[in-house]
Design an enzyme around this catalytic site. Structure first.
Site: not given
Ligand code: AMP
Length: 546
Positions: A245, A295, A335, A407
Site C-alpha cells: 500500500k 498509485e 494495480f 467500500r
Molecule cells: P485509504 O486511503 O486508507 O482508504 O486506502 C485506500 C487508498 O490506498 C487507495 O485509494 C489508493 O490511493 C491507495 N493505495 C495504495 N496502494 C494501493 C494498492 N496496492 N491497491 C489499491 N489502493 C492502493
C-alpha cells in the site's frame, strides 16, 4: 412543474413509516409524477445530498448562518423548543409558534435547486451576504413544512430514512429494469439523480448509457480496514493477493489512442500537473484504449518513496510544472485494469485483471504483489512493505470483481491505526440509558491560522459509562452557554480519538468530518493549543481522497 411542497410532504410521509415497501411505493409514485427535468434534483434532495458525489460543490451553510437568516426573515429571535429532534424540526416548531405564513409565489422544486446551486457558486468577497440573501429568499416563500426541509437540506441533516439504497430500491420496484443494471449504473455514474432520471424517463436503454465510458472517470473501488494479517485472512480466505500500500495519490488513467487523461480519486482531471505520466502511459501501454488504476508517489534520487505531503505539491498544481518535475520526480505504480480496446473488465476476477495488466503494462511499474497462502507469508510481506518505507499492504480477494465506489470487504487495508488529539467544545445531554449525562461529545481541531477550535465530529463512543459520567461534572464546570440540549464548554478537555476515515463536510465550518470517531483516552497531559490542526485533517483527507 411541481411544487417543492410535494417533496416536503413526501419527506413527512416517509418519516412516518419505517416500512421499506411503503417507502418504495411512495418514492416511485412521486418520481413518476414529476416533470422529467425535476427527477434528478428531486432524487438528490430526497436523500439529502444536494449535488452528485462526483461534483465538488457544497452549499456550506453553518448553523449560525441559518439562525441569522431565519431571524431576519421572521423578524424575531429564535426560541428553540426542547422536543425538536433535529434542526429542521426545531425550525418548523418555532415557525408554527410564530404563526408563520409564506409570502410570494409558491416554491417549485427547480427554484429551490437552482438557488442551492447559486449558494454553492457564491464565493469570494460579499459571498456571505449573497448566500444569506438567497437563503432568505427561499425561506420567505416557504411554508412551515418546506422551511423544515430546506433547513434539513442545507444543514445536511436529512433524517427521513431515505438512503441512497432505498432510493435505488424504489427504482427497481417501480420500473422493469433489473436491480443489477440499476446498481451498476449508480456505481458508474456516481449520481443517484442521473440514475433515477434515466431509469424513469428513459428506461433501460437510457440507463445503459451510464455505463463505463472512456474519458469519464468512474468512482474508485475502496477498501475496508483490517487490524491484523490474521483478521484479513479470516475475511478473505487464502490464496489472497497482498500488494504494497503505497502512500501516494490514486490515479485513474484513461487512454484513448494518444489521448491520455489522469483523474484523481475525487475524479478531477490532474493530467496537466503530471505530464510525464501521460507521456509514459502513451508510449508504454500496449493497448490502443485502456482504463488503468494505480498509485503515484514522489521519489528521491535513489527511487525511494518520499512523504505524501511532498507529492501533494505536485498533484493538481498547474503552475511551474516543468520546475516541479525536476524538484519532485514521481513514479506511477499500476494495480488494476478496468478496460481495454472495447472490453470492460469490471466483472472479471481480480486475478484475471492483474494478468491483463501485466500483459499490457510495458515498462510501467506495478505495485509489488504476492499471492499469500498463510498468515506467516502475509506477515513477511507486510514487514517487507514497511521496511521499504510504505504504509502497509492491501489484501485483495483474487475472485472479486471491481465494484466502483463501494467500500467493501473484497479489498482490505492493513495499516497502523491513526489517532488524533482533539478537544471537547460542546456536549449533548444523553437520553435513554445515558439520561442525566453529557454524552455526545463535540470534537474540535485547532485552526492553525486563526487559533479557533472548529468542530470535526461528534461521538458518544469509546469511553466506559463510568468515564462518561465522571466527565459530566468536569464539562459543566467549563460551561460557557447552552442551547437546546447542548452545553458549550471552554476547550480544555483533550481526548485522543480513533476514527475510520475523514470526509469533506458541508455542515462543519472546518470543512471536514470524522467518520466513526471514538474516544480512546483522555489526554490530561496535553493542552488544547497542542492538539491536531484543521490543516492536518485536511491533509489527511486529501490523502484519503475524500
Ligand atoms: P485509504 O486511503 O486508507 O482508504 O486506502 C485506500 C487508498 O490506498 C487507495 O485509494 C489508493 O490511493 C491507495 N493505495 C495504495 N496502494 C494501493 C494498492 N496496492 N491497491 C489499491 N489502493 C492502493
Amino acid at each position: 412543474m411541481s411544487l417543492f411542497l410535494n417533496l416536503a410532504n413526501l419527506g413527512e410521509q416517509l418519516g412516518a413509516t419505517k416500512k421499506k415497501l411503503e417507502h418504495s411505493a411512495l418514492i416511485g409514485a412521486y418520481l413518476k409524477n414529476i416533470a422529467p427535468e425535476e427527477i434528478a434534483p428531486a432524487s438528490r434532495l430526497l436523500i439529502g445530498r444536494i449535488f452528485p458525489e462526483s461534483d465538488a460543490r457544497i452549499v456550506n451553510i453553518s448553523g449560525a448562518a441559518l439562525n441569522r437568516v431565519l431571524e431576519n426573515v421572521v423578524g424575531a429571535e429564535i426560541e428553540w423548543s426542547g422536543t425538536a429532534v433535529d434542526f429542521g424540526d426545531a425550525v418548523a416548531q418555532w415557525l408554527t409558534t410564530r404563526n408563520w405564513k409564506p409570502q410570494g409565489e409558491p416554491l417549485q422544486i427547480l427554484d429551490v435547486y437552482r438557488t442551492y446551486e447559486e449558494i454553492a457558486d457564491a464565493t469570494g468577497s460579499g459571498s456571505r451576504a449573497r448566500k444569506d440573501e438567497l437563503l432568505a429568499g427561499l425561506f420567505r416563500r416557504a411554508s412551515v413544512v418546506e422551511a423544515k426541509y430546506i433547513t434539513k437540506q442545507v444543514s445536511g441533516e436529512m433524517r427521513v430514512g431515505v438512503s441512497e439504497g432505498s432510493l435505488l430500491d424504489a427504482l427497481v420496484r417501480n420500473t422493469e429494469i433489473p436491480a443489477a443494471t440499476i446498481r451498476r449504473a449508480n456505481q458508474l455514474a456516481g449520481d443517484v439523480g442521473a440514475v433515477a432520471y434515466a431509469a424513469i424517463a428513459l428506461g433501460e436503454n437510457g440507463l445503459q448509457k451510464l455505463s463505463l465510458q472512456l474519458g469519464r472517470p468512474l468512482k474508485p473501488m475502496l477498501a475496508q480496514s483490517a487490524e491484523t494479517v490474521r483478521d484479513a485472512l479470516q475475511e478473505i480466505p487464502p490464496p489472497v493477493a497482498f500488494e504494497y500500500k503505497l502512500d501516494g495519490a490514486r490515479v485513474q488513467i484513461h487512454k484513448r489512442g494518444d489521448d491520455v487523461k489522469l483523474f484523481s480519486r475525487n475524479l478531477s482531471d490532474i493530467t496537466a500537473s503530471l505530464p510525464e505520466l501521460a507521456v509514459q502511459v502513451r508510449s508504454e501501454i500496449r493497448a490502443q484504449d485502456a482504463i488503468l488504476e494505480g498509485e503515484v508517489i514522489a521519489i528521491d534520487a535513489k527511487g525511494r518513496a518520499r512523504p505524501f505531503q511532498i507529492l501533494m505539491r505536485r498533484v493538481g498544481r498547474e503552475r511551474d510544472v516543468e520546475t516541479m518535475q525536476q524538484e519532485i520526480p514521481v513514479q506511477l505504480f499500476l494495480f488494476d485494469c478496468l478496460y481495454r480496446d472495447g472490453e470492460t473488465f469490471l466483472d472479471k476476477a481480480n486475478a484475471e485483471r492483474w494478468e491483463i495488466l501485466e500483459r499490457i503494462a510495458g515498462n510501467v511499474a506495478r505495485v509489488p504483489r504476492r499471492v499469500v497462502e498463510n498468515v506467516a507469508d502475509g506477515e513477511n510481506f507486510l514487514r517487507a512493505a514497511r521496511e521499504a518505507g510504505h504504509e502497509g499492504v492491501m489484501a485483495k480477494n483474487l475472485q472479486s470483481p471491481y465494484t466502483p465506489g463501494e467500500r467493501g470487504k473484497q479489498w482490505l487495508k492493513l495499516k497502523p491505526v491513526h489517532t488524533l488529539d482533539l478537544v471537547i467544545v460542546a456536549s449533548e445531554w444523553g437520553y435513554g440509558r445515558r439520561h442525566g449525562w453529557l454524552s455526545n461529545q463535540h470534537l474540535a481541531a485547532r485552526d492553525e491560522n486563526t487559533g479557533e477550535f472548529l468542530e470535526v465530529g461528534k461521538t458518544f463512543k469509546g469511553l466506559t459509562d463510568a468515564e462518561f459520567k465522571s466527565l459530566t461534572p468536569t464539562l459543566l464546570e467549563l460551561k460557557t452557554h447552552q442551547t437546546r440540549g447542548t452545553v458549550f464548554v471552554e476547550p480544555r478537555v483533550v481526548v485522543q480519538v480513533a476514527f475510520n476515515n475523514i470526509q469533506r463536510s458541508p455542515v462543519y465550518k472546518s470543512g471536514v468530518a470524522l467518520r466513526h470517531a471514538r474516544i480512546v483516552a483522555f489526554r490530561p497531559d496535553k493542552s488544547a493549543d497542542t492538539i491536531d490542526t484543521i490543516q492536518t485533517l485536511h491533509a489527511m483527507m486529501e490523502r484519503e481522497g475524500g
